[in-house]
Structures are given as C-alpha cells and as structure tokens.
Write an enzyme that holds these catalytic residues in place. Structure first.
Site: not given
Length: 360
Positions: A74, A140, A234, A244, A255
């Site tokens: 990613q 991520h 979110e 958070y 998953y």
C-alpha cells in the site's frame, strides 16, 4: 453514548443527472489529484510517478525530481497538497514511502517542493518529516495532507500493520496524525512537546489507517476517516492530543471474524462521529463548493472503494445529519478533487481520471 453504525445497504440514493467522462487514462492507482489554479491537474500514481494533466488535454506528462520511493504494497507515492498560500509561496507538499534511515523497510515521509516554470520537474525539494521505525510490511502507510487557517500542515501515518506496537506508543511513529509548521518546524503548542521521549510532531494518536482528511475552514475543524478492520471504519473530528483508541477500542473485528477487543468505548478515548459496519473502505474526502452540482454543494463526499459508490454527507454542528449514496457502481474511487473549473474529478483504480459533467 453509543455511536450509530452505518450500513451502506440502508443509505438513501441521491439521484444526480451527471456523467463520468474519461479525461485521462494510464494511471493505475491515482492516489491523489491536486488542481492547480490555471486548470491543470497534478496526479500521483502510487507506483511512483507524478503526472501533470494540462487543462483541456488528455495527455499525461511525467515530472522529474522525486526522491527515491518504496512502492511496496500500500506504500508508494501518496498524497499531494498545495500550501494554503501557494499562489504566493508556490509550495507543493507530498507524502510517500521512504526507505531513509534503515537498511530495510520504509515508512511514510512528508516533503515539499516547487514546480519548475515549465512544470516538468520538482525544484527546491525539502524533507520535512520521516516516520522512524521502518517496516517491511506493506500495509497502512496512510496518508493525507491538509492545512488549517493558520498555515499549519497536518498529515497522517497509518499503524504500519503493527497495531499492538505503534498506535498507542507516543515514542513511535505510526497510527498518528501530525502537525508541523509549513517549513517542518515543531509547533511549540503541540500537545506532547514537553513529554519525555514522545514524538513532538504528534497531534493525535490511536489511529489505524487514516486515508482521508479535510479541514473545515468555517468551523476550524480537522476531519479524518480511517479504515477499520472487518467493520468499524471511522469518521472522526481530530482534536489536539486526543487518543482515538485503536486497537484497544473498535467497532470492528479481525478479518477472520474473531474479536481482538470487547470495548467499543473507553473513558479518555475519543469516539468516532460515526462508523461504517460493514466496512466500506473509505478513500479520499472532498467538500463541494461548486455551483455546478446543486444537490452536492455543501456536502462532504467520501468514496467507498469496497462497494464502488460515493457517500455524500450533510454535516451539522459537528455531526452527520444525513448520508446519501451517489454514483453507485462508479468503480474503486481512490481520489477526489474539485478543479479550478468547478468540476469534480475522480481518480479511479484501473480507469484513470474522470470528470463529473452535469447533463442538461
């Protein structure tokens, strides 16, 4: 107070008389689109190419001058944002995955540069921040960039797939949103500047993978959304020094379907404004100001990469008053932008760049 879950299957549809017209192909994963004041578009290809799409052209041109980029999973060439006073200072900000600082792995970095007069290369490149603790994991990285009314720059780094290590540890990068002066200096009023060993650039923490950010200039609010695991994507209002909760608090599960926490709320941890369960895989965010789309003006758009639609949110006093589904089946929208011409541009994985054109 429990936060309402949003199931995409229950969303009302907002009919739009628009057509998505292809304006450029050849970008496989168009992570970001940044409109220039003359009508040109800058576009990042995640694999590591920065393109210029001139106004009224379908021909992409490559810009030179980028640093070494680790296109890994990613990671790669990520977000773009012009400085809020770019008409005067001409600074362009870029996030990307960098191998700097370690023999293996990479982490998210923030840089700035200026465009050459002919817009073919980046000049005066400056590295402003590089996340430490490089990882060979490919997930991520984040990352989005926004500026506030005072010219501070905010950007996100995801937890880098190390949820039990990075998000809750203020001494480590990852799972954070950061705040810097435009030149990379640490603001003296950042929340953790005086905390021993804490990363002084941190503005908020306990995030999983924030890939959408928007600054509400009228109300002086930073909004962000982040990918949850299986459930629990979110939408958050980002507050100074707030935690958070990830991964101690979440509306999602692994998953595989197993639990990693029983907590959906916890004292001292910030709850989301809303969450999507099942996950919709939200990408970029765009607040519409254009008069070309009367039904969308004043709404916040975010795209569902997983289910190929765009969500249009009506905001009121820091809450979501209503949410609509638009452009069902449009594709895996990665990036959103409103051009100088007032049109909305979409970067769609595997399809390139499209423009939403109202139909008469």
């Amino acid at each position: 107070m429990p936060v309402a879950a949003v199931d995409y299957k229950t969303l009302d549809t907002l009919p739009l008389n628009v057509k998505a017209v292809s304006v450029a192909k050849g970008v496989t994963i168009p992570w970001a689109i940044e409109p220039l004041s003359n009508g040109d578009l800058l576009i990042t290809e995640r694999s590591g190419t920065l393109y210029l799409l001139p106004k009224n052209s379908s021909t992409l041109t490559k810009l030179s001058g980028l640093p070494k980029i680790d296109a890994n999973g990613q990671g790669g060439l990520l977000d773009l944002a012009l400085h809020s006073d770019a008409n005067n200072n001409q600074w362009l900000y870029i996030t990307y995955s960098s191998t700097q600082g370690a023999k293996s792995g990479s982490n998210t970095a923030l840089m700035r540069a200026k465009l050459s007069d002919d817009r073919t290369e980046l000049l005066n490149t400056q590295l402003l921040y590089k996340g430490e603790h490089n990882s060979t994991k490919g997930q991520h990285y984040g990352s989005r960039i926004v500026f506030d009314n005072q010219g501070y720059v905010y950007f996100s780094i995801g937890d880098r797939g190390a949820r039990t290590i990075n998000p809750q540890d203020l001494t480590r990068d990852g799972g954070k949103i950061y705040r810097l002066h435009a030149d990379g200096r640490i603001p003296k009023d950042n929340p953790f500047v005086n905390q021993k060993s804490a990363k002084p650039a941190i503005w908020s923490y306990g995030h999983r993978n924030p890939q959408g950010m928007w600054f509400d200039k009228q109300n002086n609010i930073v909004w962000s959304h982040e990918h949850g695991p299986r459930g629990g994507d979110e939408l958050n209002i980002i507050k100074k020094g707030a935690n958070y909760g990830w991964p101690l608090v979440s509306y999602g599960v692994n998953y595989s379907g197993t639990k990693f926490t029983d907590l959906k709320e916890k004292d001292g941890m910030q709850s989301p404004v809303l969450h999507w369960t099942p996950s919709i895989a939200p990408s970029d965010m765009l607040y519409v100001t254009s008069n070309k789309y009367p039904k969308l003006k004043g709404k916040l758009l975010l795209a569902s990469m997983k289910f190929s639609f765009i969500s249009a949110l009506e905001l009121s006093k820091g809450k979501v008053a209503k949410q609509y589904e638009i452009l069902d089946g449009i594709g895996r929208v990665r990036s959103l932008a409103q051009g100088a011409d007032g049109y909305i541009y979409l970067g769609i994985d595997g399809q390139g760049i499209k423009r939403l054109e109202p139909q008469t």
